[in-house]
Scaffold this motif. Structure first.
Motif, PDB file in Angstrom:
ATOM      1  N   GLY A  86      -0.808   5.022  -5.686  1.00  0.00           N
ATOM      2  CA  GLY A  86      -0.480   4.158  -4.681  1.00  0.00           C
ATOM      3  C   GLY A  86       0.240   2.915  -5.215  1.00  0.00           C
ATOM      4  O   GLY A  86       0.913   2.987  -6.022  1.00  0.00           O
TER       5      GLY A  86
ATOM      6  N   THR B  40       7.203   3.450   1.653  1.00  0.00           N
ATOM      7  CA  THR B  40       8.209   3.353   0.464  1.00  0.00           C
ATOM      8  C   THR B  40       9.193   2.164   0.719  1.00  0.00           C
ATOM      9  O   THR B  40       9.691   1.364  -0.330  1.00  0.00           O
ATOM     10  CB  THR B  40       8.576   4.692  -0.090  1.00  0.00           C
ATOM     11  OG1 THR B  40       7.464   5.525  -0.279  1.00  0.00           O
ATOM     12  CG2 THR B  40       9.456   4.660  -1.042  1.00  0.00           C
TER      13      THR B  40
ATOM     14  N   TRP C 204       5.054   8.518   5.260  1.00  0.00           N
ATOM     15  CA  TRP C 204       4.911   7.809   3.979  1.00  0.00           C
ATOM     16  C   TRP C 204       6.097   7.006   3.481  1.00  0.00           C
ATOM     17  O   TRP C 204       6.211   6.070   2.964  1.00  0.00           O
ATOM     18  CB  TRP C 204       4.290   8.626   2.623  1.00  0.00           C
ATOM     19  CG  TRP C 204       2.883   8.901   2.926  1.00  0.00           C
ATOM     20  CD1 TRP C 204       2.173   8.785   4.043  1.00  0.00           C
ATOM     21  CD2 TRP C 204       2.196   9.803   2.013  1.00  0.00           C
ATOM     22  NE1 TRP C 204       0.943   9.168   3.806  1.00  0.00           N
ATOM     23  CE2 TRP C 204       0.975   9.863   2.399  1.00  0.00           C
ATOM     24  CE3 TRP C 204       2.546  10.210   0.868  1.00  0.00           C
ATOM     25  CZ2 TRP C 204      -0.073  10.638   2.086  1.00  0.00           C
ATOM     26  CZ3 TRP C 204       1.612  11.196   0.156  1.00  0.00           C
ATOM     27  CH2 TRP C 204       0.235  11.164   0.863  1.00  0.00           C
TER      28      TRP C 204
ATOM     29  N   ARG D 237      -1.715   5.306  -0.717  1.00  0.00           N
ATOM     30  CA  ARG D 237      -0.612   5.026   0.427  1.00  0.00           C
ATOM     31  C   ARG D 237      -1.173   5.325   1.680  1.00  0.00           C
ATOM     32  O   ARG D 237      -1.165   4.901   2.808  1.00  0.00           O
ATOM     33  CB  ARG D 237       0.360   6.466   0.040  1.00  0.00           C
ATOM     34  CG  ARG D 237       1.183   6.081  -1.090  1.00  0.00           C
ATOM     35  CD  ARG D 237       2.282   7.177  -1.249  1.00  0.00           C
ATOM     36  NE  ARG D 237       3.084   6.982  -2.428  1.00  0.00           N
ATOM     37  CZ  ARG D 237       2.643   7.178  -3.798  1.00  0.00           C
ATOM     38  NH1 ARG D 237       1.671   7.668  -4.032  1.00  0.00           N
ATOM     39  NH2 ARG D 237       3.508   6.807  -4.645  1.00  0.00           N
TER      40      ARG D 237
END
Length: 225
Positions: A217, A192, A188, A172
């Motif tokens: 990830g 997503t 983050w 990520r």
């Protein structure tokens, strides 16, 4: 036909690599140091360089630095007996694309060369083709069977990054830094959301899919071709 330049001060190694690469139907040029390699490149188009580090006149590090001042896209594979992490790190810092240590596994070297040439082709054409799907960097579009959809920039960049390296896991943090920037304060959850949008957009497509890798990830997987 790809043109590969082998740069090594050991005559026997040059002959060996030349034989291995010509067996794979590459056109091979050789040079015994970085100075001579630059002279070859003035006369010949080169698609990839296989490069030793320890050489007289101009070593592999110096050659790579010289190349990177003018050409950021030429794939360079360092092949060296130097196995210390500091040597490998220096290789990447000066601009090599990949690094393997001697003695060389011939099959591994060929696989790495093919991967580097494949990535270079993607960079130069700025298109990724998977069966009937074309992902075009210049127009931020994905086309399948004549139907084109233009993606929002961040979604497209995310998809293009993942499909440029199918099967490779990106954390990520890696994706956030590359797509949104190191200084970005975006969380983050934004990544997503974008992954979710891409999955929904291409749900049911037979050519590729984006997979989550638990605790790490994401990766893109080519399902065909």
């Amino acid at each position: 036909m790809f043109h590969i330049l082998v740069v090594d001060d050991d005559k026997n190694i040059r002959r060996l690599y030349k034989a291995i690469l010509e067996a794979e139907h590459y056109t091979v040029f050789t040079a015994e140091n970085g100075d001579d390699a630059l002279s070859v490149m003035e006369k010949e188009h080169i698609d990839l360089v296989v490069l030793d580090i320890m050489m007289p006149k101009m070593n592999g590090y110096e050659f790579t630095e010289a190349i990177r001042r003018d050409n950021d896209n030429l794939p360079i594979l360092m092949v060296s007996a130097k196995q210390e992490p500091t040597d490998i790190h220096k290789g990447f810092l000066v601009g090599t694309d990949d690094y393997i240590t001697k003695p060389v596994d011939e099959a591994e070297m060929i696989l790495r060369i093919k991967a580097l040439l494949r990535r270079a082709k993607i960079v130069s054409e700025q298109k990724i083709t998977i069966d009937d799907v074309v992902i075009d960097y210049n127009s931020l579009t994905v086309t399948k069977n004549g139907k084109t959809q233009e993606l929002p920039q961040k979604e497209f960049l995310l998809l293009y990054k993942l499909l440029s390296y199918p099967g490779q896991i990106f954390t990520r943090i890696q994706l956030m830094e590359e797509i949104w920037g190191v200084q970005s304060e975006t969380g983050w959850e934004t990544l997503t959301v974008h992954i979710g949008r891409l999955r929904k957009r291409f749900e049911g497509w037979e050519e590729f899919q984006i997979e989550s890798v638990r605790g790490l990830g994401y990766k893109a997987v080519k399902k065909n071709g």
